[in-house]
Structures are given as structure tokens and as C-alpha cells.
Design a protein around this motif. Structure first.
Motif, short mmCIF file in Angstrom:
data_model
loop_
_atom_site.label_atom_id
_atom_site.label_comp_id
_atom_site.label_asym_id
_atom_site.label_seq_id
_atom_site.Cartn_x
_atom_site.Cartn_y
_atom_site.Cartn_z
N ARG A 44 0.78 -1.18 0.20
CA ARG A 44 -0.11 0.06 -0.06
C ARG A 44 0.76 1.23 0.10
N ALA A 45 2.05 1.22 0.26
CA ALA A 45 3.20 2.27 0.11
C ALA A 45 3.70 2.17 -1.13
N PHE A 46 3.72 3.54 -1.97
CA PHE A 46 4.26 3.71 -3.11
C PHE A 46 4.94 5.07 -3.29
N LEU A 47 6.17 5.20 -3.32
CA LEU A 47 6.91 6.52 -3.60
C LEU A 47 7.45 6.65 -5.15
N PHE A 48 6.76 7.57 -5.83
CA PHE A 48 7.13 8.12 -7.17
C PHE A 48 8.11 9.02 -7.21
N SER A 49 9.20 8.94 -7.87
CA SER A 49 10.01 10.01 -8.00
C SER A 49 10.24 10.54 -9.38
N SER A 50 9.65 11.60 -9.85
CA SER A 50 9.64 12.13 -11.19
C SER A 50 11.01 12.75 -11.49
N SER A 51 11.35 12.42 -12.68
CA SER A 51 12.70 13.26 -13.09
C SER A 51 12.50 13.93 -14.45
N ALA A 52 13.28 15.02 -14.49
CA ALA A 52 13.01 15.88 -15.84
C ALA A 52 14.43 16.09 -16.34
N ALA A 53 14.36 15.99 -17.71
CA ALA A 53 15.64 16.48 -18.26
C ALA A 53 15.74 18.17 -18.42
N VAL A 54 16.80 18.55 -17.98
CA VAL A 54 16.85 20.22 -17.90
C VAL A 54 17.86 20.50 -19.23
#
Length: 54
Positions: A44-54
Motif C-alpha cells: 500500500r506504500a508507493f513512492l514515485f520520484s519523477s525526473s526531468a531533463a533540463v
């Protein structure tokens, strides 16, 4: 298992413009597959780390 941390995604801008379907499959469909597996396993625990190209 207590939780899942999702930190992976493809983010090369130039390549993503050249191969948009590949990036869609890898990033969107890959995440959906992972979320289904997490839900099926009862986590039930989910961590989503988004990344972005700069």
C-alpha cells in the motif's frame, strides 16, 4: 514487502522526440505494469520520484 520506491524512467529529450512510442512504452506502460504488480502483492506504500531533463 512494506513499500516500493519507483525511481526509474527514460528522459533523453532528443531520443524521446525521435522515438516517442518507445518512450511511451518504457515510461508509461512500464509504470502501469509496476503499479499492477504492486497492487496485486498488497503493498500500500508507493513512492514515485519523477525526473526531468533540463
Amino acid at each position: 514487502m512494506h513499500g516500493v520506491a519507483h525511481l526509474a524512467a527514460k528522459k533523453q529529450v532528443a531520443e524521446s522526440v525521435e522515438r516517442p512510442l518507445y518512450y511511451y512504452r518504457e515510461n508509461v506502460q512500464g509504470l502501469l505494469t509496476l503499479l499492477e504488480a504492486v497492487a496485486d502483492s498488497g503493498v500500500r506504500a508507493f513512492l514515485f520520484s519523477s525526473s526531468a531533463a533540463v
